[in-house]
Design an enzyme around this catalytic site. Structure first.
Site, PDB file in Angstrom:
ATOM      1  N   SER A 211     -43.847  39.902  35.534  1.00  0.00           N
ATOM      2  CA  SER A 211     -44.760  40.070  36.664  1.00  0.00           C
ATOM      3  C   SER A 211     -45.689  41.267  36.560  1.00  0.00           C
ATOM      4  CB  SER A 211     -43.964  40.156  37.966  1.00  0.00           C
ATOM      5  OG  SER A 211     -42.998  41.168  37.896  1.00  0.00           O
ATOM      6  N   HIS A 239     -43.628  33.358  38.423  1.00  0.00           N
ATOM      7  CA  HIS A 239     -45.063  33.434  38.130  1.00  0.00           C
ATOM      8  C   HIS A 239     -45.525  32.320  37.202  1.00  0.00           C
ATOM      9  CE1 HIS A 239     -45.591  37.318  40.105  1.00  0.00           C
ATOM     10  NE2 HIS A 239     -44.360  37.570  39.671  1.00  0.00           N
ATOM     11  N   LYS A 270     -45.620  32.316  45.786  1.00  0.00           N
ATOM     12  CA  LYS A 270     -46.801  32.555  44.948  1.00  0.00           C
ATOM     13  C   LYS A 270     -47.644  31.273  44.907  1.00  0.00           C
ATOM     14  CE  LYS A 270     -43.813  35.905  42.808  1.00  0.00           C
ATOM     15  NZ  LYS A 270     -44.043  36.992  43.755  1.00  0.00           N
TER      16      LYS A 270
HETATM   17  N1  PMP Z   1     -38.722  36.857  40.527  1.00  0.00           N
HETATM   18  C1  PMP Z   1     -39.902  37.353  40.129  1.00  0.00           C
HETATM   19  C2  PMP Z   1     -40.222  37.385  38.662  1.00  0.00           C
HETATM   20  C3  PMP Z   1     -40.814  37.823  41.072  1.00  0.00           C
HETATM   21  O1  PMP Z   1     -41.987  38.339  40.688  1.00  0.00           O
HETATM   22  C4  PMP Z   1     -40.477  37.764  42.446  1.00  0.00           C
HETATM   23  C5  PMP Z   1     -41.437  38.227  43.527  1.00  0.00           C
HETATM   24  N2  PMP Z   1     -42.167  39.328  43.277  1.00  0.00           N
HETATM   25  C6  PMP Z   1     -39.236  37.257  42.792  1.00  0.00           C
HETATM   26  C7  PMP Z   1     -38.382  36.795  41.816  1.00  0.00           C
HETATM   27  C8  PMP Z   1     -38.810  37.220  44.234  1.00  0.00           C
HETATM   28  O2  PMP Z   1     -39.415  36.179  44.898  1.00  0.00           O
HETATM   29  P1  PMP Z   1     -39.614  36.175  46.488  1.00  0.00           P
HETATM   30  O3  PMP Z   1     -40.893  36.863  46.782  1.00  0.00           O
HETATM   31  O4  PMP Z   1     -39.631  34.735  46.817  1.00  0.00           O
HETATM   32  O5  PMP Z   1     -38.431  36.865  47.069  1.00  0.00           O
END
Ligand code: PMP
Length: 422
Positions: A211, A239, A270
């Site tokens: 990310s 992502h 997302k």
């Molecule tokens: N895994 C990854 C790689 C993420 O980037 C994120 C969110 N930033 C999450 C899990 C968590 O997802 P959520 O926003 O649905 O809690």
């Protein structure tokens, strides 16, 4: 919100010099659990400089624009990859679900909070990802907590990339077994660690797309290691869902390796313009998780309106593949543009494009100048990224217009030159 080429500067709070607001010294007993809060002075120092980039209150938004403090800016700091958050069909589906089910389920799916919409998402996701079944959680974060802690028992080991998401790290903390971390993207390091294993089950967990870097995991090599060391493989596709693969099914589809990924984990926060998370896997694993993942059982379910937004998003993803093509065209345009200006965009291979600055304060200053000039991006510092690798994280959407992207490049060029970054 209508798109506009006019981007007036946003001025959410006044700038003051660092010396103008003295920071109070901590005066608490070291044994007080609040001592750490009193010693946390960095926040006020950065606020006093007018450079604090977090928790900025948005007044209104479109899929690619926001209004902050009455001023319009271009958003390049969200994860709204397909621009579905403001698609009228998605909005109407969410509104209709509120009319049918109310605003919340007020309980866990296990007891009273399960609806037909939750189950329809599971069917659609199982089909999209090519797995037997799927299970929906209330967030992606909770999905990783629940899945990893339920599967990694006392005698087992979980292997994670050092740059995996915080929710993977916390899932490992909750698991009874051991956690072994390998260097980011270094699968020789992973292999050496797998070789040292002394029995018990093995689960490898990686992000499909990282990310903060925007790079894609080397899934073919991981699939080899999975087979050679008799491990299970989980890919967090937060992502990648809606972004990678010819139907948007994520990293496994991108590499044609769906059968070799045991658990495909994702989020709805997302590409799917909502909130919630899921895991897709064999039916028997899903049945086990349904009855053992504590973050599922002991937490309220996704609101029906959030479910309906996901269902509408999946439908549009399937019907309008051109969305994904636009997303990639926009991402490529920005990668070429930012690189051409002389910025260091690291190893980005996706619509996540970091602009690596290095120093924290310079990153905050850079963020602030972008913001003052009508561009909203993310300032990211350690521990979200390694120390001295602070960056402006940008990410792009299918719905950014060429005008908006040219405007963003122009502002980056001006700010980058002014601050001596390029
Ligand atoms: N895994 C990854 C790689 C993420 O980037 C994120 C969110 N930033 C999450 C899990 C968590 O997802 P959520 O926003 O649905 O809690």
């Amino acid at each position: 919100m209508k798109s506009s080429a006019q981007h007036a500067p946003a001025q959410a709070y006044p700038r003051t010099g660092p010396s103008e607001e003295p920071v109070a010294a901590a005066v608490t007993e070291p044994s007080d659990v609040f001592a750490k809060a009193h010693q946390f002075t960095r926040l006020r120092e950065v606020q006093a400089m007018g450079l604090y980039p977090y928790f900025v209150p948005v007044q209104a938004s479109g899929s690619t624009e926001i209004i902050i403090n009455g001023k319009r800016g271009v958003m390049v700091g969200s994860n709204n990859y397909l621009g579905f958050s403001h698609d009228p069909r998605v909005v109407a589906a969410a509104q209709e679900a509120i009319a049918t089910y109310g605003t919340a389920c007020t309980g866990s799916r296990f007891l009273n909070g399960n609806t037909e919409l939750h189950e329809r998402i599971e069917d659609r996701l199982a089909k999209l990802t090519g797995k037997e079944a799927a299970l929906v959680f209330s967030t992606g974060f909770q999905t990783n907590l629940g899945v990893i802690s339920a599967l990694v028992g006392r005698d087992d080991t979980v292997y994670i990339d050092k740059l995996d998401h915080a929710s993977v790290v916390d899932g490992c903390r909750l698991a009874a077994g051991d956690t072994v971390r390998f260097r980011h993207g270094d699968l020789d390091d992973l292999e050496a660690k797998l070789r040292q294993s002394n029995g018990g089950g093995k689960l490898i967990v990686v992000d499909g797309v990282f990310s903060m870097e925007g790079d894609i995991v080397d899934l073919p090599r991981l699939a080899e290691l999975r087979a050679r060391y008799d491990a299970r493989l989980a890919v967090d596709d937060a992502h990648a869902i809606g972004v990678l693969g010819k139907t948007g099914a994520g990293t496994a589809e991108h590499f044609g390796l769906t059968d070799q990924v045991d658990l495909i984990i994702g989020t709805f926060s997302k590409s799917f313009a909502s909130i919630g998370g899921f895991v897709a896997a064999d039916q028997v694993v899903i049945d086990y998780l349904k009855h053992h993942a504590r973050s599922l059982i002991f937490s309220a379910s996704m609101p029906p309106s959030a479910c309906a937004a996901v269902l509408a998003s999946i439908e549009i993803l399937e019907k309008e593949p051109e969305r994904r093509l636009n997303l990639w065209a926009n991402a490529d345009r920005m990668k070429v543009g930012l690189k051409g200006l002389g910025f260091d965009i690291g190893g980005s291979e996706t619509p996540i494009v970091p602009v690596v600055i290095g120093d924290d304060l310079l990153t905050f200053e850079f963020w602030r100048q972008l913001y003052d000039n009508g561009v909203f991006a993310n300032a990211v510092v350690a521990p979200a990224v390694p120390p001295h690798a602070s960056r402006i994280r940008t990410s792009y959407s299918a719905t950014h217009t060429p005008d908006q992207l040219d405007f963003v490049l122009e502002v980056f060029a001006r700010v980058g030159k002014g601050l001596g970054v390029i």
